[in-house]
Design a protein around this motif. Structure first.
Motif, PDB file in Angstrom:
ATOM      1  N   TRP A  91       5.821 -15.226  -1.578  1.00  0.00           N
ATOM      2  CA  TRP A  91       7.004 -14.439  -1.936  1.00  0.00           C
ATOM      3  C   TRP A  91       8.047 -14.499  -0.839  1.00  0.00           C
ATOM      4  N   LEU A  92       7.567 -14.443   0.378  1.00  0.00           N
ATOM      5  CA  LEU A  92       8.488 -14.532   1.507  1.00  0.00           C
ATOM      6  C   LEU A  92       9.268 -15.849   1.450  1.00  0.00           C
ATOM      7  N   VAL A  93       8.525 -16.931   1.231  1.00  0.00           N
ATOM      8  CA  VAL A  93       9.159 -18.242   1.153  1.00  0.00           C
ATOM      9  C   VAL A  93      10.143 -18.267  -0.013  1.00  0.00           C
ATOM     10  N   ASN A  94       9.722 -17.714  -1.111  1.00  0.00           N
ATOM     11  CA  ASN A  94      10.563 -17.665  -2.306  1.00  0.00           C
ATOM     12  C   ASN A  94      11.901 -16.987  -2.018  1.00  0.00           C
ATOM     13  N   VAL A  95      11.798 -15.806  -1.388  1.00  0.00           N
ATOM     14  CA  VAL A  95      13.006 -15.040  -1.090  1.00  0.00           C
ATOM     15  C   VAL A  95      13.911 -15.827  -0.147  1.00  0.00           C
ATOM     16  N   MET A  96      13.308 -16.389   0.902  1.00  0.00           N
ATOM     17  CA  MET A  96      14.100 -17.126   1.875  1.00  0.00           C
ATOM     18  C   MET A  96      14.810 -18.329   1.231  1.00  0.00           C
ATOM     19  N   TRP A  97      14.071 -19.040   0.417  1.00  0.00           N
ATOM     20  CA  TRP A  97      14.603 -20.278  -0.147  1.00  0.00           C
ATOM     21  C   TRP A  97      15.659 -20.051  -1.209  1.00  0.00           C
ATOM     22  N   PHE A  98      15.376 -19.111  -2.075  1.00  0.00           N
ATOM     23  CA  PHE A  98      16.229 -18.999  -3.264  1.00  0.00           C
ATOM     24  C   PHE A  98      17.241 -17.877  -3.181  1.00  0.00           C
ATOM     25  N   PHE A  99      17.289 -17.185  -2.024  1.00  0.00           N
ATOM     26  CA  PHE A  99      18.247 -16.083  -1.921  1.00  0.00           C
ATOM     27  C   PHE A  99      19.670 -16.567  -2.175  1.00  0.00           C
ATOM     28  N   LYS A 100      20.011 -17.692  -1.523  1.00  0.00           N
ATOM     29  CA  LYS A 100      21.357 -18.245  -1.688  1.00  0.00           C
ATOM     30  C   LYS A 100      21.610 -18.604  -3.141  1.00  0.00           C
ATOM     31  N   GLU A 101      20.627 -19.307  -3.715  1.00  0.00           N
ATOM     32  CA  GLU A 101      20.766 -19.764  -5.106  1.00  0.00           C
ATOM     33  C   GLU A 101      20.951 -18.585  -6.054  1.00  0.00           C
ATOM     34  N   ALA A 102      20.228 -17.509  -5.750  1.00  0.00           N
ATOM     35  CA  ALA A 102      20.219 -16.393  -6.687  1.00  0.00           C
ATOM     36  C   ALA A 102      21.445 -15.510  -6.557  1.00  0.00           C
ATOM     37  N   PHE A 103      21.933 -15.332  -5.334  1.00  0.00           N
ATOM     38  CA  PHE A 103      22.969 -14.310  -5.175  1.00  0.00           C
ATOM     39  C   PHE A 103      24.317 -14.839  -4.710  1.00  0.00           C
ATOM     40  N   LEU A 104      24.318 -15.973  -4.021  1.00  0.00           N
ATOM     41  CA  LEU A 104      25.569 -16.408  -3.419  1.00  0.00           C
ATOM     42  C   LEU A 104      26.253 -17.533  -4.187  1.00  0.00           C
ATOM     43  N   LYS A 105      25.435 -18.366  -4.853  1.00  0.00           N
ATOM     44  CA  LYS A 105      26.020 -19.475  -5.600  1.00  0.00           C
ATOM     45  C   LYS A 105      26.791 -18.965  -6.807  1.00  0.00           C
ATOM     46  N   PRO A 106      27.827 -19.706  -7.218  1.00  0.00           N
ATOM     47  CA  PRO A 106      28.510 -19.356  -8.471  1.00  0.00           C
ATOM     48  C   PRO A 106      27.538 -19.375  -9.644  1.00  0.00           C
ATOM     49  N   ALA A 107      27.828 -18.596 -10.604  1.00  0.00           N
ATOM     50  CA  ALA A 107      26.876 -18.384 -11.702  1.00  0.00           C
ATOM     51  C   ALA A 107      26.566 -19.675 -12.437  1.00  0.00           C
ATOM     52  N   TYR A 108      25.324 -19.775 -12.887  1.00  0.00           N
ATOM     53  CA  TYR A 108      24.916 -20.852 -13.779  1.00  0.00           C
ATOM     54  C   TYR A 108      23.871 -20.290 -14.715  1.00  0.00           C
ATOM     55  N   THR A 109      23.487 -21.018 -15.731  1.00  0.00           N
ATOM     56  CA  THR A 109      22.677 -20.439 -16.816  1.00  0.00           C
ATOM     57  C   THR A 109      21.355 -19.865 -16.337  1.00  0.00           C
ATOM     58  N   GLU A 110      20.703 -20.567 -15.412  1.00  0.00           N
ATOM     59  CA  GLU A 110      19.373 -20.107 -15.004  1.00  0.00           C
ATOM     60  C   GLU A 110      19.427 -18.998 -13.960  1.00  0.00           C
ATOM     61  N   GLN A 111      20.646 -18.691 -13.512  1.00  0.00           N
ATOM     62  CA  GLN A 111      20.720 -17.783 -12.373  1.00  0.00           C
ATOM     63  C   GLN A 111      20.130 -16.396 -12.627  1.00  0.00           C
ATOM     64  N   PRO A 112      20.422 -15.749 -13.761  1.00  0.00           N
ATOM     65  CA  PRO A 112      19.870 -14.402 -13.968  1.00  0.00           C
ATOM     66  C   PRO A 112      18.349 -14.371 -13.853  1.00  0.00           C
ATOM     67  N   GLN A 113      17.704 -15.371 -14.462  1.00  0.00           N
ATOM     68  CA  GLN A 113      16.245 -15.415 -14.396  1.00  0.00           C
ATOM     69  C   GLN A 113      15.772 -15.619 -12.951  1.00  0.00           C
ATOM     70  N   LEU A 114      16.430 -16.577 -12.293  1.00  0.00           N
ATOM     71  CA  LEU A 114      16.100 -16.860 -10.896  1.00  0.00           C
ATOM     72  C   LEU A 114      16.255 -15.597 -10.050  1.00  0.00           C
ATOM     73  N   LYS A 115      17.369 -14.886 -10.364  1.00  0.00           N
ATOM     74  CA  LYS A 115      17.654 -13.663  -9.634  1.00  0.00           C
ATOM     75  C   LYS A 115      16.517 -12.665  -9.773  1.00  0.00           C
ATOM     76  N   SER A 116      16.032 -12.504 -11.001  1.00  0.00           N
ATOM     77  CA  SER A 116      14.977 -11.512 -11.225  1.00  0.00           C
ATOM     78  C   SER A 116      13.701 -11.922 -10.499  1.00  0.00           C
ATOM     79  N   TYR A 117      13.399 -13.235 -10.497  1.00  0.00           N
ATOM     80  CA  TYR A 117      12.204 -13.681  -9.767  1.00  0.00           C
ATOM     81  C   TYR A 117      12.325 -13.372  -8.280  1.00  0.00           C
ATOM     82  N   VAL A 118      13.500 -13.679  -7.753  1.00  0.00           N
ATOM     83  CA  VAL A 118      13.699 -13.434  -6.323  1.00  0.00           C
ATOM     84  C   VAL A 118      13.591 -11.951  -6.019  1.00  0.00           C
ATOM     85  N   LYS A 119      14.187 -11.114  -6.881  1.00  0.00           N
ATOM     86  CA  LYS A 119      14.151  -9.661  -6.667  1.00  0.00           C
ATOM     87  C   LYS A 119      12.716  -9.158  -6.687  1.00  0.00           C
ATOM     88  N   LYS A 120      11.981  -9.615  -7.722  1.00  0.00           N
ATOM     89  CA  LYS A 120      10.599  -9.159  -7.829  1.00  0.00           C
ATOM     90  C   LYS A 120       9.776  -9.629  -6.638  1.00  0.00           C
TER      91      LYS A 120
END
Lengths: 101, 707, 255
Positions: free
Chosen positions: A30-59
């Motif tokens: 989970w730590l690795v997940n958060v570190m890796w995908f934080f940018k993708e989930a919250f900082l990148k401009p929106a894309y279709t998979e982002q909401p799902q990615l966001k929820s995974y990162v949050k969880k």
């Protein structure tokens, strides 16, 4: 691996795999997940998979926090009371420091 | 100075050596310039029993403190209250090493350790770091057996005992024995730490560091549990403590079949016992002259005196001599023997025991007095009463013939601490304890480092060579020979021997003198060498025959000088030589005899003359060793209240060193200069490298240098 | 508590070397390679001289004559210095030979390394290694708890050792620059001067513990070498002037 070169579906797939893997008592995933995908989930401009990615990162982050909290509490309690627990304390210890109660 | 000159110039060369011998880093010459290692120190170590830890320990990396020599009350105040450089490492004169001072140190956070100068100057009138009631809880008297006698209620046997040995100190305590090293410390102290007109001394100050970090903690239960756990789970198991253990030595006038255990039909033995060990505040530093040696010597001399008569006119009963090891620590040796007898694992059982005579402290007879102590509780049993009365009457009549004033004590006083108590715990055996004290001990230095030859009045006229001293019959030797004669005759009589043979039994004062010299002055003497195996005498100082008197602390089993304690070895071989028969077996035959059932075989050096070493030969004697380890460890009952549970902690290193410490200001100055240099060089380098093009612009224009 | 001394001495001894490394070496992989190789060459010289030292000590084993030991030490020092200079020359030859190979490794095309730069980097490599070897043992002992002095030695031992190491590191760097320049231009007297100064510094260190007698001359030599190295690596008064005037001009324009 360079995240830039991976298509978004695969990113989601990867994030999901890490998120599920974390449930096997592997909070570091989970730590690795958060570190890796934080940018993708919250900082990148929106894309279709982002909401799902966001929820995974949050969880993952929440799970991680839970683990951190539980472990910190336990370690604090253990270090504080190990000597007082006596026999039980010794049985719970992997290495016993020499010359201390 | 010459050596110092080499020091820094080594910027170039010193490390050349290190490049080849990397191990030398730990002994670098810089370290030699900083530290003076004190090699001849004796630590106080941690011992543990079922409920407590006692002794001393340092932190893992050693405890450091500014040296202060404690010479007066004023110093004590300086150390504990006013001195500006705590914590202090205290170097203590003998006179200050007592309970009140040590407890004040213990309760102060300004003390990081203590080094005691062990010397006879300024020694107090009495000093016993033992308890007032030795082996209080493991003797026979308890709530269920003579409750009014328990806990030394009637007689405090060692009223001078201050209990220092049974305190737990959280700082290291060392003994300094070597005069030269004491001088090194004193010199360092006087050069750097002496107060001038009451004001604090200036840095650099002389400091000392003591290492004695103990692995075991809390109590034997904890440490054995942890050791077991580690053995079960850990990849590299660490043993934290070892049970105190060694061997009892026993022998008998008629050989007993050692391979058949349990009850021996038609065998009735009179046990003659004494103890083999002592202790002090410090580790392996226990001269135990009056406490133990007086008994050992008396019994050995009695064994020797009985030898011819028991061969020519053997008494109907067997006499069983035994030396119990570890008695100072809750009767390890005797409890083990009784335990084995109960379970038919010893060569005889308790039914074979007719009676018992134990020799306690007998070395300090004032006015030739001796007393026979007996147990008032078992005397209520009429058969025991009869036997004890018979025994005392016999002894009294023998003593009358020897002009020894021997008195029987009234029946209200319990037994002094003695191995007999362990036998009485399981069976009312008629028995007596022979001692030089009527009530409390006469010994003023019981279980201390000062219970030495001097305490026992063993001294020699000046200008005697070691060999002359060895055979010089001191007054003490003559006195103990008398006691030995008394003991030997009493045993013969008690074993049912005939009255008319009694006068043929006389202990030889010369043997007593030799024993005293060997056990109190110098174990590496010609007599001991002739009695021991050649491989021991050849090894010389590296074996049990190092210089000086033997130490009587029991220790923890397998030792670097062999599996058996040196004192146990000495007693075993002396007994073998005094009672055994020389045989004409060869060395190999001697080491692997056809049958060991009745006898042990000993390959000994033989007496050597001036120009030749002795001719080794084989001695056959019924002398045996029997394991002396507390049954508590066999039964894995580490919290046992019935058996000794003493263990000794393990440790990695015990050492002490003296050095100077720099002032805080100098240290901070160094750091400040360092930081300044770092920042300055960072700035300068940044500046130069940013302007490099300008400064070194011509570099690129020179044609030869570009590629 | 003596952690302060440890860090103080470490900063003194290695601060300049560290900052040089950070600002001038770290950016270019090629320079790092040259630096490490230089350090390695110095180590080789150390290995050889330690072999000789070992044999010499073994040969004199058992002799308790202090003058002999002294002589042995002096011999060792000077022999070691000569060996170091021989290896410096060997390294120069190697760099010259390997120059083209090295250039091809270099990441960014066209930005080659000059011999002068190589000389500086190689010298720093020598300096860092010799500094490390002369200081690390002393540093480990500076951790305490004790300090030098129980035998009447100066309590400034650690600081002076650190200062000596600092000078040595810088000296090696400057010697490297000057030495390579001498080789490049076949000026043998330059090389001879470098060797002579190295011998002189080593000889001065034999004066210890008279730090007053050894440290100032060593720092004097360091200063001299710094100036010499500055000029031989293409610096000139003119350049300094330009720098200053430009500075002034900047300041004036800022006003």
């Amino acid at each position: 691996m360079n995240l830039e070169r991976i298509p978004n579906e695969e990113k989601l797939q990867l994030c999901r795999r890490y998120y599920l893997g974390g449930f096997a008592f592997l909070p570091f995933l989970w730590l690795v997940n958060v570190m890796w995908f934080f940018k993708e989930a919250f900082l990148k401009p929106a894309y279709t998979e982002q909401p799902q990615l966001k929820s995974y990162v949050k969880k993952s982050a929440m799970g991680l926090l839970l683990w951190v909290a539980v472990l910190t509490t336990w370690i604090t309690i253990f270090q504080h009371f190990r000597a007082r627990w006596g026999e039980v304390g010794d049985y719970l210890s992997f290495t016993i420091p020499l010359g201390t109660a | 100075m010459r050596k110092m000159e080499d020091l820094i110039s080594i910027n170039y060369v010193k490390l050349l050596i290190i490049a080849l011998f990397y191990t030398c880093v730990s002994c670098s010459s810089v370290e030699k310039k900083i530290y003076v290692e004190l090699n001849d120190t004796v630590p106080c170590v941690r011992l543990l029993n079922a409920t407590h830890q006692i002794g001393c320990q340092s932190s893992m990396s050693g405890d450091t403190g500014v040296l202060h020599v404690l010479e007066s009350e004023e110093d004590l105040d300086w150390i504990l209250n006013t001195g500006p450089h705590p914590p202090y490492m205290i170097v203590m004169e003998t006179a200050f090493f007592n309970r009140s001072v040590m407890l004040r140190m213990k309760n102060s956070s300004r003390v990081s350790g203590v080094a005691v100068i062990v010397s006879k100057t300024g020694l107090a009138e009495n000093f016993s770091p033992h308890t007032t009631c030795p082996n209080q809880n493991t003797g026979v008297y308890s709530a269920s057996y003579g409750p009014e006698l328990a806990n030394c209620n009637v007689t405090a046997w060692n009223p001078l005992g201050n209990g220092l040995s049974y305190e737990d100190f959280s700082f290291p305590v060392f003994a300094l024995k070597d005069e030269n090293q004491t001088q090194v410390i004193r010199k360092c102290y006087e050069e750097h730490n002496l107060r001038v007109n009451g004001s604090a001394p200036q840095y650099p100050l002389c400091a000392m560091q003591l290492f004695s970090h103990m692995h075991a903690v809390t109590d034997t239960v904890t440490c054995m549990r942890r050791t077991d756990l580690q053995n079960r789970f850990s990849i590299n198991p660490e043993v934290m403590c070892d049970p105190l253990s060694d061997f009892n030595v026993w022998s008998s006038t008629r050989p007993l079949n050692n391979s058949a255990k349990g009850h021996k039909a038609n065998e009735s033995v009179v046990i003659a016992a004494t103890r083999l060990d002592g202790r002090s505040f410090f580790w392996e530093e226990a001269p135990a002259a009056e406490g133990t040696v007086s008994g050992i010597v008396t019994l050995l001399a009695a064994v020797h005196a009985l030898q011819p008569v028991t061969q020519q006119a053997p008494p109907p009963r067997n006499i069983f001599f035994t030396f119990f090891q570890g008695e100072a620590f809750d009767y390890i040796g005797s409890s083990k023997m009784v335990y084995d007898m109960e379970r038919n694992e010893f060569v005889i059982d308790l039914d074979n025991v007719h009676s018992m005579l134990e020799i306690g402290q007998v070395g300090l007879r004032s006015g030739r007095n001796l007393w026979m102590h007996s147990d008032p509780v078992s005397l209520t049993n009429s058969s025991v009463m009869d036997e004890v009365t018979k025994m005392t009457d016999n002894m009294q009549s023998i003593a009358d013939g020897l002009h020894i004033s021997l008195a029987k004590l009234n029946v209200t006083q319990p037994l002094p601490p003695s191995s007999l108590q362990r036998f009485l715990r399981v069976r009312p055996i008629p028995g007596l304890v022979l001692a030089d004290h009527q009530t409390s001990f006469i010994n003023r230095y019981y279980e201390s480092v000062y219970d030495d030859a001097e305490n026992l009045n063993v001294s020699y006229p000046p200008n005697l060579s070691p060999d002359e001293q060895l055979v010089f019959e001191t007054e003490e030797a003559k006195s103990l020979a008398e006691v030995a004669t008394l003991v030997a005759r009493s045993l013969y009589k008690q074993a049912g021997g005939e009255e008319r043979n009694l006068n043929n039994i006389t202990a030889d004062p010369r043997i007593v003198a030799q024993l005293l010299y060997g056990f109190l002055i110098q174990k590496n003497n010609s007599w001991f060498r002739s009695l021991l195996p050649p491989e021991v005498t050849k090894k010389g100082a590296n074996s049990i025959l190092s210089s000086g008197p033997p130490q009587f602390y029991i220790g923890v089993g397998p030792r670097n000088i062999g599996p058996v304690h040196s004192v146990t070895r000495f007693v075993q071989y002396i007994m073998a030589n005094l009672t055994g028969a020389a045989t004409n077996l060869t060395e190999t035959q001697c080491q692997n005899p056809e049958s060991k059932d009745l006898f042990s075989y000993f390959w000994v050096s033989g007496p050597s003359s001036v120009n030749s070493s002795g001719e080794p030969f084989c001695v056959r004697a019924p002398v045996r060793l029997a394991k002396a380890v507390s049954p508590a460890f066999e039964r894995m009952e580490y919290g046992s209240r019935d058996y000794s549970t003493w263990t000794e902690s393990r440790w990695k290193s015990i050492r002490a060193r003296v050095f100077l410490v720099a002032s805080r200001e100098l240290e901070m100055l160094t750091l400040g200069v360092g930081v300044a240099v770092l920042l300055l060089s960072l700035m300068v380098t940044y500046f130069i490298s940013s302007k490099a093009d300008l400064l070194f612009s011509s570099a690129r224009e020179t044609p030869t240098t570009t590629y | 508590m003596t952690l302060a001394v440890f860090f103080g001495c470490a900063f003194i001894a290695f601060g300049p070397a560290f900052s040089l490394f950070v600002f001038t070496i770290v950016k270019d992989p090629l320079r790092i390679i040259i630096l490490i190789a230089g350090a390695f060459f110095w180590l080789l010289s150390l290995l050889l001289s330690s072999l000789v030292w070992f044999i010499a000590v073994k040969a004199c084993n058992g002799v308790q004559d202090p003058t002999l030991h002294r002589a042995l030490l002096i011999f060792g020092v000077f022999f070691s210095v000569l060996l170091q200079e021989v290896f410096r020359f060997a390294y120069y030859r190697l760099l010259r030979k390997a120059n083209e190979g090295l250039a091809s490794i270099s990441d960014e095309d066209g930005l080659d390394i000059s011999v002068r730069q190589m000389a500086y980097v190689a010298g720093l490599g020598f300096g860092i290694m010799s500094g490390a070897f002369s200081m690390i043992n002393i540093l480990s002992d500076s951790l305490g708890p004790g300090t030098v002095g129980i035998f009447g030695d100066s309590q400034y031992y650690f600081v002076t050792a650190a200062l000596m190491t600092l000078a040595l590191t810088l000296l090696h760097t400057f010697w490297g620059v000057v030495f390579f320049e001498g080789c490049e231009k076949s000026r043998w007297w330059v090389i001879a001067a470098v060797v002579a100064l190295h011998l002189l510094v080593a000889g001065l260190s034999l004066l210890n513990p008279l730090y007053e007698a050894s440290l100032p001359p060593v720092y004097g030599i360091t200063l001299l070498m710094a100036v010499w190295a500055f000029f031989s690596s293409g610096g000139s008064l003119h350049n300094l002037n330009t720098l200053c005037t430009r500075r002034k001009a900047e300041e004036e324009s800022a006003q």
